[in-house]
Scaffold this motif. Structure first.
Motif, PDB file in Angstrom:
ATOM      1  N   SER A   1       8.196 -20.593 -30.030  1.00 35.57           N
ATOM      2  CA  SER A   1       6.864 -20.941 -30.536  1.00 35.57           C
ATOM      3  C   SER A   1       6.311 -19.823 -31.425  1.00 35.57           C
ATOM      4  CB  SER A   1       5.911 -21.244 -29.372  1.00 35.57           C
ATOM      5  OG  SER A   1       5.879 -20.192 -28.430  1.00 35.57           O
ATOM      6  N   ALA A   2       6.673 -18.566 -31.116  1.00 34.73           N
ATOM      7  CA  ALA A   2       6.240 -17.457 -31.968  1.00 34.73           C
ATOM      8  C   ALA A   2       6.876 -17.557 -33.350  1.00 34.73           C
ATOM      9  CB  ALA A   2       6.596 -16.125 -31.308  1.00 34.73           C
ATOM     10  N   ASN A   3       8.149 -17.903 -33.389  1.00 36.55           N
ATOM     11  CA  ASN A   3       8.826 -18.043 -34.681  1.00 36.55           C
ATOM     12  C   ASN A   3       8.273 -19.211 -35.488  1.00 36.55           C
ATOM     13  OD1 ASN A   3      10.570 -15.843 -34.443  1.00 36.55           O
ATOM     14  ND2 ASN A   3      12.063 -17.016 -33.261  1.00 36.55           N
ATOM     15  N   ALA A   4       7.899 -20.288 -34.794  1.00 36.34           N
ATOM     16  CA  ALA A   4       7.312 -21.437 -35.494  1.00 36.34           C
ATOM     17  C   ALA A   4       5.980 -21.052 -36.124  1.00 36.34           C
ATOM     18  CB  ALA A   4       7.133 -22.602 -34.523  1.00 36.34           C
ATOM     19  N   LEU A   5       5.176 -20.290 -35.389  1.00 39.02           N
ATOM     20  CA  LEU A   5       3.892 -19.828 -35.930  1.00 39.02           C
ATOM     21  C   LEU A   5       4.116 -18.862 -37.082  1.00 39.02           C
ATOM     22  CD1 LEU A   5       0.775 -19.680 -35.680  1.00 39.02           C
ATOM     23  CD2 LEU A   5       1.119 -17.758 -34.103  1.00 39.02           C
ATOM     24  N   LEU A   6       5.097 -17.987 -36.934  1.00 32.23           N
ATOM     25  CA  LEU A   6       5.377 -16.988 -37.957  1.00 32.23           C
ATOM     26  C   LEU A   6       5.692 -17.631 -39.302  1.00 32.23           C
ATOM     27  CD1 LEU A   6       5.851 -14.022 -38.736  1.00 32.23           C
ATOM     28  CD2 LEU A   6       8.201 -14.276 -37.899  1.00 32.23           C
ATOM     29  N   LYS A   7       6.419 -18.736 -39.276  1.00 33.09           N
ATOM     30  CA  LYS A   7       6.786 -19.400 -40.533  1.00 33.09           C
ATOM     31  C   LYS A   7       5.561 -19.836 -41.317  1.00 33.09           C
ATOM     32  CE  LYS A   7      11.284 -21.057 -38.916  1.00 33.09           C
ATOM     33  NZ  LYS A   7      12.133 -22.237 -38.570  1.00 33.09           N
ATOM     34  N   VAL A   8       4.521 -20.258 -40.615  1.00 32.84           N
ATOM     35  CA  VAL A   8       3.299 -20.683 -41.298  1.00 32.84           C
ATOM     36  C   VAL A   8       2.509 -19.475 -41.774  1.00 32.84           C
ATOM     37  CG1 VAL A   8       1.185 -22.036 -41.098  1.00 32.84           C
ATOM     38  CG2 VAL A   8       3.237 -22.757 -39.876  1.00 32.84           C
ATOM     39  N   ILE A   9       2.476 -18.417 -40.954  1.00 35.44           N
ATOM     40  CA  ILE A   9       1.732 -17.217 -41.343  1.00 35.44           C
ATOM     41  C   ILE A   9       2.382 -16.533 -42.536  1.00 35.44           C
ATOM     42  CG2 ILE A   9       1.034 -14.912 -40.562  1.00 35.44           C
ATOM     43  CD1 ILE A   9       0.722 -15.988 -37.783  1.00 35.44           C
ATOM     44  N   GLU A  10       3.717 -16.625 -42.634  1.00 37.15           N
ATOM     45  CA  GLU A  10       4.430 -15.972 -43.739  1.00 37.15           C
ATOM     46  C   GLU A  10       4.069 -16.581 -45.092  1.00 37.15           C
ATOM     47  OE1 GLU A  10       8.628 -14.290 -41.961  1.00 37.15           O
ATOM     48  OE2 GLU A  10       8.470 -16.427 -42.365  1.00 37.15           O
ATOM     49  N   GLU A  11       3.821 -17.873 -45.124  1.00 34.59           N
ATOM     50  CA  GLU A  11       3.474 -18.554 -46.370  1.00 34.59           C
ATOM     51  C   GLU A  11       2.194 -19.353 -46.156  1.00 34.59           C
ATOM     52  OE1 GLU A  11       6.758 -20.843 -47.699  1.00 34.59           O
ATOM     53  OE2 GLU A  11       8.148 -19.152 -47.748  1.00 34.59           O
ATOM     54  N   PRO A  12       1.079 -18.659 -46.031  1.00 36.33           N
ATOM     55  CA  PRO A  12      -0.177 -19.343 -45.686  1.00 36.33           C
ATOM     56  C   PRO A  12      -0.719 -20.174 -46.844  1.00 36.33           C
ATOM     57  CG  PRO A  12      -0.596 -17.056 -46.230  1.00 36.33           C
ATOM     58  CD  PRO A  12       0.895 -17.216 -46.220  1.00 36.33           C
ATOM     59  N   PRO A  13      -1.246 -21.339 -46.550  1.00 38.06           N
ATOM     60  CA  PRO A  13      -1.906 -22.138 -47.581  1.00 38.06           C
ATOM     61  C   PRO A  13      -3.190 -21.448 -48.034  1.00 38.06           C
ATOM     62  CG  PRO A  13      -1.383 -23.446 -45.620  1.00 38.06           C
ATOM     63  CD  PRO A  13      -1.222 -22.006 -45.252  1.00 38.06           C
ATOM     64  N   GLN A  14      -3.713 -21.899 -49.150  1.00 35.05           N
ATOM     65  CA  GLN A  14      -4.989 -21.368 -49.610  1.00 35.05           C
ATOM     66  C   GLN A  14      -6.072 -21.682 -48.582  1.00 35.05           C
ATOM     67  OE1 GLN A  14      -5.836 -19.563 -52.431  1.00 35.05           O
ATOM     68  NE2 GLN A  14      -3.615 -19.357 -52.757  1.00 35.05           N
ATOM     69  N   ARG A  15      -7.005 -20.773 -48.474  1.00 35.69           N
ATOM     70  CA  ARG A  15      -8.157 -20.936 -47.582  1.00 35.69           C
ATOM     71  C   ARG A  15      -7.741 -21.273 -46.149  1.00 35.69           C
ATOM     72  NH1 ARG A  15     -13.742 -22.974 -50.250  1.00 35.69           N
ATOM     73  NH2 ARG A  15     -13.878 -21.328 -51.822  1.00 35.69           N
ATOM     74  N   SER A  16      -6.767 -20.530 -45.677  1.00 32.01           N
ATOM     75  CA  SER A  16      -6.372 -20.653 -44.277  1.00 32.01           C
ATOM     76  C   SER A  16      -6.730 -19.352 -43.567  1.00 32.01           C
ATOM     77  CB  SER A  16      -4.868 -20.918 -44.158  1.00 32.01           C
ATOM     78  OG  SER A  16      -4.124 -19.857 -44.725  1.00 32.01           O
ATOM     79  N   LEU A  17      -7.112 -19.465 -42.309  1.00 32.38           N
ATOM     80  CA  LEU A  17      -7.506 -18.300 -41.533  1.00 32.38           C
ATOM     81  C   LEU A  17      -6.919 -18.412 -40.132  1.00 32.38           C
ATOM     82  CD1 LEU A  17      -9.177 -15.698 -41.284  1.00 32.38           C
ATOM     83  CD2 LEU A  17     -11.127 -17.108 -40.603  1.00 32.38           C
ATOM     84  N   PHE A  18      -6.105 -17.424 -39.754  1.00 31.06           N
ATOM     85  CA  PHE A  18      -5.514 -17.363 -38.417  1.00 31.06           C
ATOM     86  C   PHE A  18      -6.205 -16.254 -37.631  1.00 31.06           C
ATOM     87  CE2 PHE A  18      -2.272 -19.187 -41.081  1.00 31.06           C
ATOM     88  CZ  PHE A  18      -1.628 -20.122 -40.282  1.00 31.06           C
ATOM     89  N   LEU A  19      -6.677 -16.580 -36.445  1.00 32.11           N
ATOM     90  CA  LEU A  19      -7.291 -15.606 -35.552  1.00 32.11           C
ATOM     91  C   LEU A  19      -6.436 -15.567 -34.288  1.00 32.11           C
ATOM     92  CD1 LEU A  19     -10.996 -16.721 -36.064  1.00 32.11           C
ATOM     93  CD2 LEU A  19      -9.834 -14.789 -37.168  1.00 32.11           C
ATOM     94  N   LEU A  20      -5.585 -14.549 -34.183  1.00 35.06           N
ATOM     95  CA  LEU A  20      -4.630 -14.440 -33.079  1.00 35.06           C
ATOM     96  C   LEU A  20      -5.184 -13.475 -32.042  1.00 35.06           C
ATOM     97  CD1 LEU A  20      -1.322 -14.052 -35.155  1.00 35.06           C
ATOM     98  CD2 LEU A  20      -2.636 -16.117 -34.647  1.00 35.06           C
ATOM     99  N   LEU A  21      -5.387 -13.947 -30.837  1.00 28.08           N
ATOM    100  CA  LEU A  21      -5.953 -13.120 -29.775  1.00 28.08           C
ATOM    101  C   LEU A  21      -4.827 -12.582 -28.902  1.00 28.08           C
ATOM    102  CD1 LEU A  21      -8.894 -15.472 -28.720  1.00 28.08           C
ATOM    103  CD2 LEU A  21      -8.675 -13.985 -30.723  1.00 28.08           C
TER     104      LEU A  21
END
Length: 351
Positions: free
Chosen positions: A160-180
């Motif tokens: 699941s970490a790798n799946a999230l990483l793929k999106v964070i690596e190429e973020p869409p415009q106006r996207s915001l990730f808040l990882l706690l």
């Protein structure tokens, strides 16, 4: 609301404590809030933030506060953003109401959910993490902003970490990730490297009292709340846990028995094992917290070099105890053996 969220809500027990998505006040983290506000209105906010700190000190409250602000004020250069003194929005604003109801299309929250049997999973699954792909790949929300809160990134497994990483690596415009994260140093380096870090400190006792009172509808001058806050190490979640079911008394008993080490009274340990028996998570957590605080205090000795071998043994035992406690909770194991094991290991470590 997704099916996963609906199942989670249906299976969740009644709870009088407000969830961070429903909490409008923030205590003790003005500098962190200002950092997020300044970054947003500067027009070049980092697309991913790693918000770290001990459990229960307000990380999720800050994240939801930021999400509400961004989804309410979609243009960083607007007058409302440029003149804002904080991330607060009107409590009656539709964005705030929709987020509180888990019904805002611009916000995705990843957190541990329940399985088909109604049991809370130990991790955020890869399928849940992949929801970010469809979420950020779908037609943009009004004016484009989409926010994802991961509560917590510590609960991601490798897939699941790798799946999230793929999106964070190429973020869409106006996207915001808040990882706690409760343990930010343990987050995958590949995720850390793509995030701006924002570390929060434990709250002052007065802030714990205020936040806990607001979250649970308590009186701020409640003596029990004050005592629990003083023993909470700056954590609102821990203070509220200590107020329930005699947890504070249990933690104090644990500490008193630990102070008698390396001497161990088997009858007292049997009584302690009986006190944390059953399935009540609060009693087990109170015991584990008491052990954690006791060990941590001894590892902060004024002259660590003078007792390095003993401290090394104590640190090693602490790690073993942590694994045993997690296994006891995860697999619903008998708790009395854990008590005897903990005291046996610590007695040997401090001789």
């Amino acid at each position: 609301m997704s099916a996963r969220k609906a199942a989670s809500k249906a299976a969740a027990p009644e709870n009088t404590v407000r969830h961070p998505r429903e909490t409008t006040e923030l205590y003790g983290h003005a500098a962190a809030e200002q950092a997020l506000l300044d970054a947003y209105r500067g027009g070049r906010i980092a697309h991913a933030w790693l918000i770290g700190g001990a459990q229960g000190i307000g990380k999720a409250t800050l994240a939801y506060r930021m999400a509400r602000f961004v989804l309410t004020h979609r243009e960083p250069q607007s007058d409302a953003v440029q003149s804002a003194a904080s991330l607060a929005i009107d409590p009656d604003h539709p964005v705030g109401r929709h987020i509180a109801a888990e019904a805002h299309g611009g916000l995705l929250t990843l957190e541990r959910s329940v399985n088909d049997k109604g049991v809370l999973r130990n991790v955020i699954t890869v399928d849940e993490s992949r929801e970010t792909i469809s979420f950020f790949g779908a037609t943009a929300a009004i004016d484009g902003w989409r926010v994802c809160i991961v509560d917590t990134v510590d609960d991601l497994n490798a897939n699941s970490a790798n799946a999230l990483l793929k999106v964070i690596e190429e973020p869409p415009q106006r996207s915001l990730f808040l990882l706690l994260s409760n343990a930010p140093a343990r987050v995958l380096p590949t995720i850390q490297s793509r995030c701006r870090k924002l570390m929060l400190r434990p709250l002052a006792t007065a802030d714990v009292i205020a936040a806990a009172a607001d979250a649970a509808g308590l009186e701020r001058d409640d003596p029990q709340l004050g005592e629990a806050a003083a023993a909470s190490e700056g954590s609102v979640a821990r203070a509220l846990m200590l107020m329930g079911g005699g947890a504070l008394s249990l933690q104090q008993t644990t500490t008193a028995l630990l102070d008698s080490l390396p001497n161990v009274d088997p009858r007292a340990l049997h009584a302690l094992g009986d006190a944390i028996g059953g399935t009540d998570r609060a009693t087990l957590q109170a015991f584990v917290d008491g052990v954690d605080r006791w060990v941590a205090a001894r590892l902060r000795t004024p002259d660590p070099n003078a007792e390095l071998p003993r401290l090394a043994r104590l640190a090693e035992v602490w790690e073993k105890i942590g694994r045993a406690a997690r296994d006891t909770e995860a697999y619903n194991l008998e708790r009395k053996p854990l008590v005897f094991s903990v005291f046996g290991l610590l007695a040997e470590a401090v001789r």
